[in-house]
Design a protein around this motif. Structure first.
Motif, PDB file in Angstrom:
ATOM      1  N   ALA A 123       0.815  -1.218   0.000  1.00 63.33           N
ATOM      2  CA  ALA A 123       0.000   0.000   0.000  1.00 63.33           C
ATOM      3  C   ALA A 123       0.847   1.265   0.000  1.00 63.33           C
ATOM      4  N   ALA A 124       1.769   1.367   0.949  1.00 56.22           N
ATOM      5  CA  ALA A 124       2.554   2.597   1.090  1.00 56.22           C
ATOM      6  C   ALA A 124       3.763   2.580   0.160  1.00 56.22           C
ATOM      7  N   PRO A 125       4.075   3.708  -0.473  1.00 57.61           N
ATOM      8  CA  PRO A 125       5.283   3.759  -1.313  1.00 57.61           C
ATOM      9  C   PRO A 125       6.536   3.478  -0.489  1.00 57.61           C
ATOM     10  N   GLY A 126       7.459   2.713  -1.059  1.00 51.27           N
ATOM     11  CA  GLY A 126       8.745   2.460  -0.422  1.00 51.27           C
ATOM     12  C   GLY A 126       9.869   3.035  -1.261  1.00 51.27           C
ATOM     13  N   ASP A 127      11.098   2.888  -0.786  1.00 46.70           N
ATOM     14  CA  ASP A 127      12.274   3.360  -1.537  1.00 46.70           C
ATOM     15  C   ASP A 127      12.107   4.803  -2.012  1.00 46.70           C
ATOM     16  N   LEU A 128      11.751   5.687  -1.080  1.00 43.77           N
ATOM     17  CA  LEU A 128      11.451   7.066  -1.456  1.00 43.77           C
ATOM     18  C   LEU A 128      12.640   7.778  -2.083  1.00 43.77           C
ATOM     19  N   ASP A 129      13.844   7.346  -1.746  1.00 38.24           N
ATOM     20  CA  ASP A 129      15.027   7.965  -2.337  1.00 38.24           C
ATOM     21  C   ASP A 129      15.249   7.547  -3.788  1.00 38.24           C
ATOM     22  N   ARG A 130      14.446   6.605  -4.283  1.00 41.34           N
ATOM     23  CA  ARG A 130      14.587   6.112  -5.650  1.00 41.34           C
ATOM     24  C   ARG A 130      13.491   6.656  -6.580  1.00 41.34           C
ATOM     25  N   THR A 131      12.751   7.643  -6.124  1.00 38.63           N
ATOM     26  CA  THR A 131      11.619   8.143  -6.912  1.00 38.63           C
ATOM     27  C   THR A 131      12.014   8.513  -8.337  1.00 38.63           C
ATOM     28  N   GLU A 132      13.033   9.353  -8.492  1.00 37.81           N
ATOM     29  CA  GLU A 132      13.378   9.835  -9.834  1.00 37.81           C
ATOM     30  C   GLU A 132      13.956   8.741 -10.711  1.00 37.81           C
ATOM     31  N   ALA A 133      14.723   7.842 -10.126  1.00 39.74           N
ATOM     32  CA  ALA A 133      15.253   6.720 -10.904  1.00 39.74           C
ATOM     33  C   ALA A 133      14.118   5.813 -11.368  1.00 39.74           C
ATOM     34  N   ASN A 134      13.161   5.566 -10.487  1.00 41.22           N
ATOM     35  CA  ASN A 134      12.035   4.711 -10.857  1.00 41.22           C
ATOM     36  C   ASN A 134      11.133   5.400 -11.883  1.00 41.22           C
ATOM     37  N   ARG A 135      10.963   6.714 -11.726  1.00 33.82           N
ATOM     38  CA  ARG A 135      10.184   7.455 -12.726  1.00 33.82           C
ATOM     39  C   ARG A 135      10.839   7.339 -14.107  1.00 33.82           C
ATOM     40  N   ALA A 136      12.155   7.503 -14.145  1.00 33.69           N
ATOM     41  CA  ALA A 136      12.875   7.439 -15.416  1.00 33.69           C
ATOM     42  C   ALA A 136      12.762   6.053 -16.045  1.00 33.69           C
ATOM     43  N   LEU A 137      12.884   5.006 -15.226  1.00 35.86           N
ATOM     44  CA  LEU A 137      12.790   3.642 -15.738  1.00 35.86           C
ATOM     45  C   LEU A 137      11.418   3.388 -16.357  1.00 35.86           C
ATOM     46  N   ASP A 204       8.665   3.673  -4.918  1.00 34.49           N
ATOM     47  CA  ASP A 204       8.658   2.528  -5.833  1.00 34.49           C
ATOM     48  C   ASP A 204       7.368   2.405  -6.632  1.00 34.49           C
ATOM     49  N   LEU A 205       6.430   3.350  -6.465  1.00 32.38           N
ATOM     50  CA  LEU A 205       5.162   3.304  -7.181  1.00 32.38           C
ATOM     51  C   LEU A 205       5.130   4.374  -8.267  1.00 32.38           C
ATOM     52  N   VAL A 206       4.807   3.960  -9.489  1.00 27.79           N
ATOM     53  CA  VAL A 206       4.792   4.879 -10.630  1.00 27.79           C
ATOM     54  C   VAL A 206       3.508   4.639 -11.424  1.00 27.79           C
ATOM     55  N   LEU A 207       2.692   5.682 -11.554  1.00 20.28           N
ATOM     56  CA  LEU A 207       1.429   5.613 -12.279  1.00 20.28           C
ATOM     57  C   LEU A 207       1.586   6.292 -13.633  1.00 20.28           C
ATOM     58  N   VAL A 208       1.176   5.597 -14.701  1.00 12.34           N
ATOM     59  CA  VAL A 208       1.253   6.133 -16.055  1.00 12.34           C
ATOM     60  C   VAL A 208      -0.161   6.265 -16.609  1.00 12.34           C
ATOM     61  N   GLN A 209      -0.512   7.460 -17.047  1.00 10.58           N
ATOM     62  CA  GLN A 209      -1.807   7.730 -17.661  1.00 10.58           C
ATOM     63  C   GLN A 209      -1.584   7.935 -19.159  1.00 10.58           C
ATOM     64  N   SER A 210      -2.238   7.093 -19.974  1.00  8.96           N
ATOM     65  CA  SER A 210      -1.999   7.099 -21.416  1.00  8.96           C
ATOM     66  C   SER A 210      -3.310   6.979 -22.168  1.00  8.96           C
ATOM     67  N   GLU A 211      -3.216   7.141 -23.485  1.00  4.74           N
ATOM     68  CA  GLU A 211      -4.367   6.830 -24.329  1.00  4.74           C
ATOM     69  C   GLU A 211      -3.904   6.034 -25.534  1.00  4.74           C
ATOM     70  N   GLY A 212      -4.828   5.279 -26.104  1.00  6.19           N
ATOM     71  CA  GLY A 212      -4.502   4.473 -27.263  1.00  6.19           C
ATOM     72  C   GLY A 212      -5.710   3.690 -27.717  1.00  6.19           C
ATOM     73  N   GLU A 213      -5.475   2.447 -28.107  1.00  4.71           N
ATOM     74  CA  GLU A 213      -6.564   1.602 -28.589  1.00  4.71           C
ATOM     75  C   GLU A 213      -6.452   0.217 -27.967  1.00  4.71           C
ATOM     76  N   PHE A 214      -7.609  -0.365 -27.701  1.00  2.00           N
ATOM     77  CA  PHE A 214      -7.698  -1.744 -27.226  1.00  2.00           C
ATOM     78  C   PHE A 214      -8.975  -2.313 -27.854  1.00  2.00           C
ATOM     79  N   GLY A 215      -8.924  -2.409 -29.188  1.00  2.20           N
ATOM     80  CA  GLY A 215     -10.123  -2.730 -29.949  1.00  2.20           C
ATOM     81  C   GLY A 215     -10.943  -1.492 -30.248  1.00  2.20           C
ATOM     82  N   VAL A 216     -11.045  -0.611 -29.253  1.00  2.00           N
ATOM     83  CA  VAL A 216     -11.681   0.703 -29.398  1.00  2.00           C
ATOM     84  C   VAL A 216     -10.742   1.721 -28.766  1.00  2.00           C
TER      85      VAL A 216
END
Length: 252
Positions: A123-137, A204-216
């Motif tokens: 539930a809670a984010p861990g590895d807070l010192d790795r935020t930017e590295a995880n975002r980049a990955l 260690d938590l990274v949320l990506v919001q995107s758009e595209g197609e999945f049949g529609v």
């Protein structure tokens, strides 16, 4: 209060206490709404809160705070006949008020291929010192693999040892994802990512919001957990993009 505390408190008063008066305390006058459930402005939100039915409740799973953006992941009970798993993303303005909101909702299912629910896990984010590295990955993964469809580099980003899956139709591991993707393709629902709109990261938590197609045409919301430089867990919601919304902001 920081953005996390503001959003958690505001959401608690709005959707936990079901208090329409919380709109006056927490919502900006120029509140922009990207949900298909309500129009722009505080009065539309006030009407939504005032109309919440008896027995309505929200069950939170995790919170991700990234500057002025705060994402909530959880389950709404009472919006309709089925509980709804949801991602909610809020932007907090300089005055500490909710200024903008995006969301994605999908029904809770009772069976999943992995045996994991759509919201369980850390539930809670861990590895807070790795935020930017995880975002980049994860950003690079989203651009190269999801959008660029270069699956030859998949193992540069996803662990070959541990990949916990919360998509109801995919089993754990890369083999589970591959089998699900093949099944979707047979159904005419290939995973096509066209635009990466936002990447929200905390630890260690990274949320990506995107758009595209999945049949529609769809909106993709993908939440990844990263450990030791590889993606090890995935939650998601895929929602069709409606042709028309009750306002002009669109979903993004």
């Amino acid at each position: 209060m920081g953005s996390r505390e503001i959003v958690v408190k505001a959401a608690g008063e709005l959707f936990g206490d079901k208090d329409p008066g919380a709109v006056d305390r927490w919502v900006a006058a120029d509140y922009r709404q990207h949900s298909s459930l309500a129009a722009d402005g505080p009065e539309a939100l006030r009407g939504l809160v005032a109309g919440l039915p008896e027995g309505f409740r929200y069950e939170g799973a995790r919170v991700i705070a990234d500057g002025d953006l705060v994402a909530l992941h959880g389950t709404y009970h009472g919006f309709g006949p089925q509980p709804l798993v949801a991602f909610d993303l809020f932007r907090v303005d300089a005055d500490g008020r909710l200024a903008e909101h995006w969301d994605a909702l999908t029904p809770v299912v009772t069976y999943t291929a992995s045996g994991r629910s759509q919201t369980d896990g850390p539930a809670a984010p861990g590895d807070l010192d790795r935020t930017e590295a995880n975002r980049a990955l994860v950003t690079e993964f989203a651009e190269k693999v999801l959008k660029g469809a270069d699956y030859s580099v998949l193992t540069d980003y996803i662990s070959t040892e541990t990949y916990h899956q919360h998509n109801p139709e995919a089993a754990d591991g890369l083999d589970g994802f591959g089998a699900a993707a093949a099944k979707w393709a047979e159904q005419g629902k290939s995973l096509v990512y066209k635009t990466i709109h936002r990447v929200v990261a905390e630890g260690d938590l990274v949320l990506v919001q995107s758009e595209g197609e999945f049949g529609v045409a769809v909106a993709y919301w993908d939440l990844f957990r990263v450990a030791d430089g590889r993606i090890v867990e995935h939650w998601d919601i895929i929602v069709p993009v409606p042709e028309e919304l009750p306002h002009s902001n669109g979903l993004f």
